[in-house]
Design a protein around this motif. Structure first.
Motif: not given
Lengths: 114, 116
Positions: A13-15, A81-87, A112-114
Protein backbone atom coordinates in the motif's frame (compact mmCIF):
# COMPACT_ATOMS: atom_id res chain seq x y z
CA UNK A 1 -9.17 -28.89 14.48
CA UNK A 2 -8.71 -25.16 14.72
CA UNK A 3 -7.06 -23.25 11.89
CA UNK A 4 -6.39 -19.71 10.79
CA UNK A 5 -6.16 -18.53 7.20
CA UNK A 6 -4.63 -15.30 6.08
CA UNK A 7 -5.36 -15.27 2.34
CA UNK A 8 -2.91 -12.50 1.47
CA UNK A 9 0.76 -13.41 1.74
CA UNK A 10 1.97 -9.96 0.72
CA UNK A 11 0.19 -6.61 0.51
CA UNK A 12 1.60 -3.34 -0.77
CA UNK A 13 0.00 0.00 0.00
CA UNK A 14 1.00 3.63 -0.33
CA UNK A 15 1.63 5.69 2.76
CA UNK A 16 -1.59 7.38 3.81
CA UNK A 17 -3.81 4.78 2.15
CA UNK A 18 -6.22 2.61 4.09
CA UNK A 19 -5.43 -0.99 4.95
CA UNK A 20 -7.39 -4.16 5.52
CA UNK A 21 -5.74 -7.49 6.32
CA UNK A 22 -7.96 -10.53 6.16
CA UNK A 23 -8.20 -13.34 8.65
CA UNK A 24 -10.56 -16.31 8.62
CA UNK A 25 -10.63 -18.94 11.32
CA UNK A 26 -12.07 -22.34 11.95
CA UNK A 27 -12.90 -23.08 15.56
CA UNK A 28 -15.41 -25.19 17.43
CA UNK A 29 -16.48 -22.56 19.93
CA UNK A 30 -16.20 -18.82 20.30
CA UNK A 31 -12.49 -18.27 20.29
CA UNK A 32 -10.22 -15.64 21.64
CA UNK A 33 -8.77 -13.78 18.65
CA UNK A 34 -5.56 -11.83 18.36
CA UNK A 35 -3.54 -9.81 15.90
CA UNK A 36 0.21 -9.65 16.39
CA UNK A 37 2.84 -7.69 14.46
CA UNK A 38 6.45 -8.69 13.90
CA UNK A 39 9.18 -6.39 12.64
CA UNK A 40 12.24 -8.00 11.01
CA UNK A 41 14.39 -9.83 13.54
CA UNK A 42 12.00 -9.09 16.37
CA UNK A 43 9.46 -10.94 18.44
CA UNK A 44 5.71 -10.58 18.19
CA UNK A 45 3.89 -7.57 19.61
CA UNK A 46 0.18 -7.72 20.38
CA UNK A 47 -1.87 -5.20 18.39
CA UNK A 48 -5.32 -6.08 19.69
CA UNK A 49 -7.48 -8.89 21.01
CA UNK A 50 -11.11 -9.95 21.05
CA UNK A 51 -12.63 -11.93 23.87
CA UNK A 52 -16.29 -10.98 23.93
CA UNK A 53 -18.67 -8.03 23.77
CA UNK A 54 -18.32 -5.27 21.21
CA UNK A 55 -17.29 -6.86 17.92
CA UNK A 56 -15.21 -3.85 16.90
CA UNK A 57 -12.04 -3.69 18.94
CA UNK A 58 -9.45 -0.98 19.05
CA UNK A 59 -5.76 -1.65 19.37
CA UNK A 60 -2.47 0.12 19.48
CA UNK A 61 -0.96 2.22 16.70
CA UNK A 62 -4.39 3.14 15.32
CA UNK A 63 -5.40 -0.39 14.34
CA UNK A 64 -8.86 -1.86 14.75
CA UNK A 65 -10.42 -5.21 13.97
CA UNK A 66 -13.97 -6.44 13.56
CA UNK A 67 -15.16 -9.86 14.64
CA UNK A 68 -17.84 -11.29 12.35
CA UNK A 69 -19.10 -14.58 13.72
CA UNK A 70 -21.24 -15.36 10.67
CA UNK A 71 -18.21 -15.09 8.41
CA UNK A 72 -15.68 -16.54 10.87
CA UNK A 73 -13.54 -13.52 10.18
CA UNK A 74 -11.47 -11.10 12.19
CA UNK A 75 -10.10 -8.55 9.73
CA UNK A 76 -7.58 -5.93 10.74
CA UNK A 77 -7.96 -2.35 9.50
CA UNK A 78 -6.19 0.97 9.65
CA UNK A 79 -7.55 4.13 8.01
CA UNK A 80 -4.17 5.65 7.13
CA UNK A 81 -0.97 3.63 6.93
CA UNK A 82 2.39 4.99 8.01
CA UNK A 83 5.75 3.86 6.66
CA UNK A 84 6.56 2.47 10.11
CA UNK A 85 3.68 0.00 9.78
CA UNK A 86 5.71 -2.08 7.33
CA UNK A 87 6.05 -5.47 9.05
CA UNK A 88 4.53 -8.93 9.10
CA UNK A 89 1.11 -9.35 10.66
CA UNK A 90 -0.22 -12.53 12.24
CA UNK A 91 -3.74 -13.45 13.17
CA UNK A 92 -4.09 -16.01 15.96
CA UNK A 93 -6.86 -17.95 17.67
CA UNK A 94 -7.10 -19.87 20.90
CA UNK A 95 -9.33 -20.81 23.80
CA UNK A 96 -9.27 -18.89 27.05
CA UNK A 97 -7.44 -21.71 28.71
CA UNK A 98 -5.03 -22.12 25.84
CA UNK A 99 -2.17 -23.22 28.07
CA UNK A 100 0.18 -21.22 25.88
CA UNK A 101 -1.00 -22.66 22.60
CA UNK A 102 -2.30 -20.23 20.03
CA UNK A 103 -2.87 -21.23 16.43
CA UNK A 104 -1.35 -18.68 14.08
CA UNK A 105 -2.02 -17.85 10.47
CA UNK A 106 0.83 -17.87 7.99
CA UNK A 107 1.21 -14.12 8.20
CA UNK A 108 0.78 -11.19 5.82
CA UNK A 109 3.80 -9.09 4.89
CA UNK A 110 2.93 -5.43 4.56
CA UNK A 111 5.06 -3.18 2.36
CA UNK A 112 4.45 0.56 2.48
CA UNK A 113 5.45 2.75 -0.45
CA UNK A 114 6.26 6.43 0.20
CA UNK B 1 8.35 -3.73 33.86
CA UNK B 2 10.92 -5.75 31.96
CA UNK B 3 9.69 -7.84 29.06
CA UNK B 4 10.45 -11.39 28.12
CA UNK B 5 14.20 -11.94 27.79
CA UNK B 6 15.70 -14.62 25.60
CA UNK B 7 19.35 -15.64 25.39
CA UNK B 8 21.32 -16.06 23.30
CA UNK B 9 19.88 -13.95 20.48
CA UNK B 10 21.93 -15.66 17.79
CA UNK B 11 23.82 -18.91 17.63
CA UNK B 12 25.34 -21.22 15.07
CA UNK B 13 25.66 -24.95 15.57
CA UNK B 14 26.57 -27.92 13.42
CA UNK B 15 24.51 -31.02 12.74
CA UNK B 16 24.53 -33.51 15.57
CA UNK B 17 25.25 -30.96 18.27
CA UNK B 18 22.80 -29.92 20.93
CA UNK B 19 21.65 -26.48 21.98
CA UNK B 20 20.06 -24.92 25.05
CA UNK B 21 18.05 -21.72 24.87
CA UNK B 22 16.98 -19.66 27.85
CA UNK B 23 13.91 -17.56 28.56
CA UNK B 24 13.12 -15.25 31.47
CA UNK B 25 9.42 -14.36 31.63
CA UNK B 26 7.83 -11.11 32.69
CA UNK B 27 7.96 -10.74 36.44
CA UNK B 28 4.95 -12.43 37.99
CA UNK B 29 4.20 -14.58 34.96
CA UNK B 30 4.27 -18.27 35.73
CA UNK B 31 3.57 -19.70 32.28
CA UNK B 32 6.22 -19.95 29.59
CA UNK B 33 5.53 -21.19 26.07
CA UNK B 34 7.93 -21.94 23.25
CA UNK B 35 7.35 -21.58 19.53
CA UNK B 36 9.41 -22.40 16.48
CA UNK B 37 9.15 -19.99 13.55
CA UNK B 38 10.33 -20.95 10.07
CA UNK B 39 9.52 -19.47 6.65
CA UNK B 40 7.95 -22.72 5.50
CA UNK B 41 5.97 -23.82 8.54
CA UNK B 42 5.29 -20.49 10.19
CA UNK B 43 4.75 -20.34 13.93
CA UNK B 44 4.44 -23.74 15.55
CA UNK B 45 3.81 -24.42 19.22
CA UNK B 46 6.43 -26.53 20.97
CA UNK B 47 5.35 -26.73 24.61
CA UNK B 48 4.20 -24.78 27.63
CA UNK B 49 5.34 -24.89 31.23
CA UNK B 50 3.53 -23.72 34.31
CA UNK B 51 4.83 -24.08 37.85
CA UNK B 52 7.70 -26.28 36.66
CA UNK B 53 5.34 -28.73 34.94
CA UNK B 54 4.78 -29.23 31.25
CA UNK B 55 1.11 -28.50 30.80
CA UNK B 56 0.77 -28.62 27.03
CA UNK B 57 2.86 -29.78 24.10
CA UNK B 58 2.84 -29.62 20.35
CA UNK B 59 3.79 -32.18 17.73
CA UNK B 60 7.56 -32.14 17.81
CA UNK B 61 9.95 -35.08 18.16
CA UNK B 62 11.46 -35.98 21.50
CA UNK B 63 14.70 -34.22 20.52
CA UNK B 64 12.94 -31.05 21.62
CA UNK B 65 12.60 -30.77 25.35
CA UNK B 66 12.21 -28.11 27.97
CA UNK B 67 12.07 -27.39 31.62
CA UNK B 68 11.05 -24.64 33.99
CA UNK B 69 12.69 -23.58 37.19
CA UNK B 70 11.13 -22.44 40.44
CA UNK B 71 11.68 -18.79 39.47
CA UNK B 72 9.65 -19.43 36.27
CA UNK B 73 12.67 -19.13 34.01
CA UNK B 74 12.62 -21.75 31.29
CA UNK B 75 15.06 -23.49 29.04
CA UNK B 76 14.51 -25.50 25.93
CA UNK B 77 16.96 -28.02 24.56
CA UNK B 78 17.31 -29.50 21.11
CA UNK B 79 19.52 -32.54 20.82
CA UNK B 80 21.09 -34.09 17.72
CA UNK B 81 20.51 -30.97 15.66
CA UNK B 82 19.33 -31.28 12.08
CA UNK B 83 19.50 -28.72 9.29
CA UNK B 84 15.74 -28.34 9.51
CA UNK B 85 16.00 -27.11 13.08
CA UNK B 86 17.30 -23.78 11.83
CA UNK B 87 14.66 -21.34 12.96
CA UNK B 88 13.73 -18.46 15.19
CA UNK B 89 12.73 -19.85 18.57
CA UNK B 90 10.31 -17.60 20.39
CA UNK B 91 9.46 -17.69 24.04
CA UNK B 92 6.24 -16.20 25.38
CA UNK B 93 4.98 -15.69 28.89
CA UNK B 94 1.59 -15.21 30.46
CA UNK B 95 0.17 -15.12 33.98
CA UNK B 96 -0.81 -18.76 33.60
CA UNK B 97 -3.32 -19.12 36.41
CA UNK B 98 -6.87 -19.65 35.19
CA UNK B 99 -8.34 -16.61 36.90
CA UNK B 100 -5.73 -14.32 35.41
CA UNK B 101 -5.49 -15.97 32.04
CA UNK B 102 -6.70 -14.02 29.04
CA UNK B 103 -5.04 -16.20 26.44
CA UNK B 104 -2.74 -13.31 25.56
CA UNK B 105 0.92 -14.16 25.13
CA UNK B 106 3.83 -11.76 25.60
CA UNK B 107 6.71 -12.65 23.32
CA UNK B 108 10.44 -12.20 23.58
CA UNK B 109 12.61 -11.23 20.62
CA UNK B 110 13.65 -14.79 19.96
CA UNK B 111 16.80 -16.84 19.58
CA UNK B 112 17.92 -17.28 15.98
CA UNK B 113 19.45 -20.75 15.56
CA UNK B 114 21.40 -21.66 12.45
CA UNK B 115 22.40 -25.28 11.96
CA UNK B 116 25.23 -25.92 9.47
Amino acid sequence: AQSVTQPDIHITVSEGASLELRCNYSYGATPYLFWYVQSPGQGLQLLLKYFSGDTLVQGIKGFEAEFKRSQSSFNLRKPSVHWSDAAEYFCAVGPRTSYGKLTFGQGTILTVHP
Amino acid sequence: KAGVTQTPRYLIKTRGQQVTLSCSPISGHRSVSWYQQTPGQGLQFLFEYFSETQRNKGNFPGRFSGRQFSNSRSEMNVSTLELGDSALYLCASSPGAAAANTGELFFGEGSRLTVL
